[in-house]
Design an enzyme around this catalytic site. Structure first.
Site, PDB file in Angstrom:
ATOM      1  N   LEU A 153      15.757  16.602   5.055  1.00 18.82           N
ATOM      2  CA  LEU A 153      16.463  17.398   4.045  1.00 18.82           C
ATOM      3  C   LEU A 153      17.873  17.665   4.555  1.00 18.82           C
ATOM      4  CD1 LEU A 153      13.653  19.975   3.109  1.00 18.82           C
ATOM      5  CD2 LEU A 153      14.336  17.903   1.865  1.00 18.82           C
ATOM      6  N   GLU A 195       8.714   8.591  -7.743  1.00 20.52           N
ATOM      7  CA  GLU A 195      10.101   9.050  -7.854  1.00 20.52           C
ATOM      8  C   GLU A 195      10.185  10.386  -8.580  1.00 20.52           C
ATOM      9  OE1 GLU A 195      14.635   7.689  -8.865  1.00 20.52           O
ATOM     10  OE2 GLU A 195      13.074   6.165  -8.716  1.00 20.52           O
ATOM     11  N   ARG A 211      -4.042  -0.446  -3.453  1.00 16.24           N
ATOM     12  CA  ARG A 211      -5.345  -0.574  -4.103  1.00 16.24           C
ATOM     13  C   ARG A 211      -5.147  -0.477  -5.610  1.00 16.24           C
ATOM     14  NH1 ARG A 211      -7.796   2.541  -1.071  1.00 16.24           N
ATOM     15  NH2 ARG A 211      -9.359   1.177  -0.202  1.00 16.24           N
ATOM     16  N   SER A 212      -5.926  -1.246  -6.354  1.00 15.71           N
ATOM     17  CA  SER A 212      -5.831  -1.182  -7.813  1.00 15.71           C
ATOM     18  C   SER A 212      -6.714  -0.048  -8.347  1.00 15.71           C
ATOM     19  CB  SER A 212      -6.242  -2.515  -8.445  1.00 15.71           C
ATOM     20  OG  SER A 212      -7.592  -2.794  -8.172  1.00 15.71           O
TER      21      SER A 212
END
Length: 145
Positions: free
Chosen positions: A109, A64, A93-94
């Site tokens: 946009l 964000e 994925r970790s």
């Protein structure tokens, strides 16, 4: 041709993060391309969940933050500003340590909304998270509710 409203200075953008969650989590903008904003976040005690891996919420903060920064670079900030309206994230994925890198690119946009695709990857370039952020473009002159 760049999508940015004006000339962009990475150091100025990073300086604006002082006193925010981005500063607390160590988020830094590393590149601003013709149509993308790239940034990094360390994977450490600030961004771990109790199992010692990158917290999904921290990934969402990075996504964000990159999308919101990019969105605001696309508008005349004397007239408008962009804020998050919706975010969706898939954690793939970790990661236990190092840096995650995110790249935000526009999908749409518009005059009142923007949609951004944000891809996070680990230091090996493997995908960690894919997010889609919708921003509201708000006029400074908007009447009070």
């Amino acid at each position: 041709m760049a999508i940015w409203h004006s000339v962009v200075d990475i150091e100025r953008v990073n300086a604006m993060q002082s006193g925010t969650i981005n500063e607390v989590l160590g988020i830094r903008i590393t590149d601003i391309g013709e149509d993308s904003v790239t940034g990094t976040m360390p994977v450490d005690g600030r961004t771990h969940q109790p199992m010692g891996i990158l917290h999904g919420g921290a990934s969402v903060v990075l996504a964000e933050s990159l999308g919101s920064m990019a969105g605001n670079l696309c508008v005349d900030t004397s007239q408008h500003y962009c804020v998050g309206l919706d975010i969706n994230a898939n954690h793939l994925r970790s990661v236990r340590s190092g840096l995650v890198t995110g790249v935000a690119r526009p999908v749409h946009l518009g005059r009142t909304t923007q949609v951004w695709d944000i891809r996070l990857s680990d230091e090996a370039g493997k995908p960690v998270c894919i997010a889609r952020l919708t921003l509201a473009v708000i006029s400074h002159n908007r009447p009070s509710a």
